[in-house]
Design an enzyme around this catalytic site. Structure first.
Site: not given
Length: 392
Positions: A132, A162, A237
């Site tokens: 993402h 992911d 992230s």
């Protein structure tokens, strides 16, 4: 006469005050002999005698020093497009309580750039990050710890876990991070999170492993998270979760939050899963998983009893079977209750997905089903799982 004396006195006082002010302002040392009133005549302070190169007892400095150079900041640019609601792994709008550690833009704006983190894992310039972080990016820049900025190429990504793999080209890259062993990670272990929260710059926070093997979180299709209470926030992230030896044990991915900030519940993809996905991407360009073409549904107590089964029956009901798909060719029918794959009990949909995904396409599997209380064994040739539809 009296008025004249008073005027001379006033002028003298004015001149004295003016001289005092000038002396205090320009030459304070002239007045050093004048002592001010103090509650303490003198003070004595004790200062520790430290070697500037020594490490404080219990410090994680060595672990951070070993791993931090391998953690990079990632900046992505996206072509202008209308904003879309981020979707969950099942295609439904994602639960607002789960926030990716990412520089999300407000939903009513067209994002032009965002930021995240990544981890250099090989001297060839391979970087692990989250899917993402780089999805739909038209331009990806990587900032190294030494200040250099490099363009990155996407080698491949897997939205269902992911994980994404990037590559950079440069001389004298930092020493790659050392991959840890997930078997050595236990609940209660101290862990450190490294990333770029809110874009403030490379940051380290500490916590413990709160839980292992977390699934049913609703973030990814295939879940097996490390849960931690290390403070991690938007921008983290793709950053590193390391142990106290400085070894990588996870890729930070998401947090549970109702205000967008850390609430002590964070999730990281374990290093063994990230490594497995990376190796599959490098070998095949994508992750290949098994598939049998069914629409499974968790079997509740009420549903089991309505089918004439015991209330404690474990399994999943096949509410749909794709015509011409692997399960259909093997004899499975809508309404069957799948209870085992290759003699391994199947308790819910999440477990079934993992059991089938781990079987390579072309292999044969034996699935055990209940059909109107009768137990049947069916031989199914495993197909290739279709790549998921992408959402912006």
């Amino acid at each position: 006469m009296f008025n004249r004396l008073w005027l001379l006195f006033a002028q003298a006082v004015t001149i004295f005050l003016a001289a005092w002010f000038i002396a205090i302002t320009l030459k304070p040392n002239w007045l050093s002999g004048i002592q001010s009133t103090s509650l303490v005549d003198s003070i004595t302070l004790r200062e520790g005698a430290y070697d500037a190169g020594s490490i404080s007892p219990g410090s994680y400095h060595d672990a951070v020093k070993k791993s931090m150079p391998a953690v990079v900041n990632i900046f992505t640019s996206k072509a202008s497009s209308k904003s879309k609601t981020r979707k969950g792994s099942n295609g439904n709008p994602a639960d607002p309580l789960f926030k990716f550690f990412f520089g999300d833009q407000p939903p009513d704006e067209e994002p032009s750039s965002s930021l995240g983190s990544g981890v250099l894992v090989s001297p060839e310039g391979l970087i692990l990050t989250n899917h993402h972080v780089i999805s739909d990016a038209s331009d990806i820049d990587v900032a190294l710890a030494d200040g250099r900025k490099l363009k990155a190429q996407v080698i491949g990504s897997d939205p269902e876990t992911d994980i994404a793999v990037l590559k950079i080209e440069a001389k004298h890259l930092p020493t790659p991070i050392t991959l840890g062993k997930i078997e050595s990670v236990h609940v209660g272990d101290v862990v450190l999170a490294i990333g770029n929260p809110f874009g403030v710059g490379q940051t380290v926070t500490s916590g413990i492993v709160s839980a292992m093997g977390r699934d049913h979180v609703g973030i990814n299709t295939f879940e097996n998270f490390i849960q931690t209470d290390a403070a991690i926030n938007p921008g983290n992230s793709g950053g590193a979760l390391i142990d106290t030896r400085g070894n990588l044990i996870g890729i930070n991915t998401a947090i549970f939050s109702n205000n967008g900030g850390s609430m002590g519940i964070g999730f990281a993809i374990p290093v063994n899963l990230a490594k497995q996905v990376m190796e599959s991407i490098l070998s095949n360009g994508a992750v290949t998983r098994g598939w049998i073409g069914v629409e499974p549904q968790n079997l509740s107590k009420e549903l089991a009893e309505s089918l004439g089964l015991a209330g404690n029956t474990e399994g999943v009901i096949l509410s749909g079977v794709l015509e011409g798909g692997p399960a259909d060719r093997g004899g499975a029918k809508p309404g069957d209750v799948l209870i085992a794959v290759n003699n391994q009990t199947t308790k819910d949909v999440r477990q079934l997905l993992n059991q089938i995904a781990q079987l390579g396409p072309g292999n044969e599997a034996t699935i055990k089903v209940l059909r109107k209380t009768k137990e049947l064994e069916l031989k199914v040739s495993i197909g290739k799982r279709p790549r998921p539809k992408m959402h912006g």
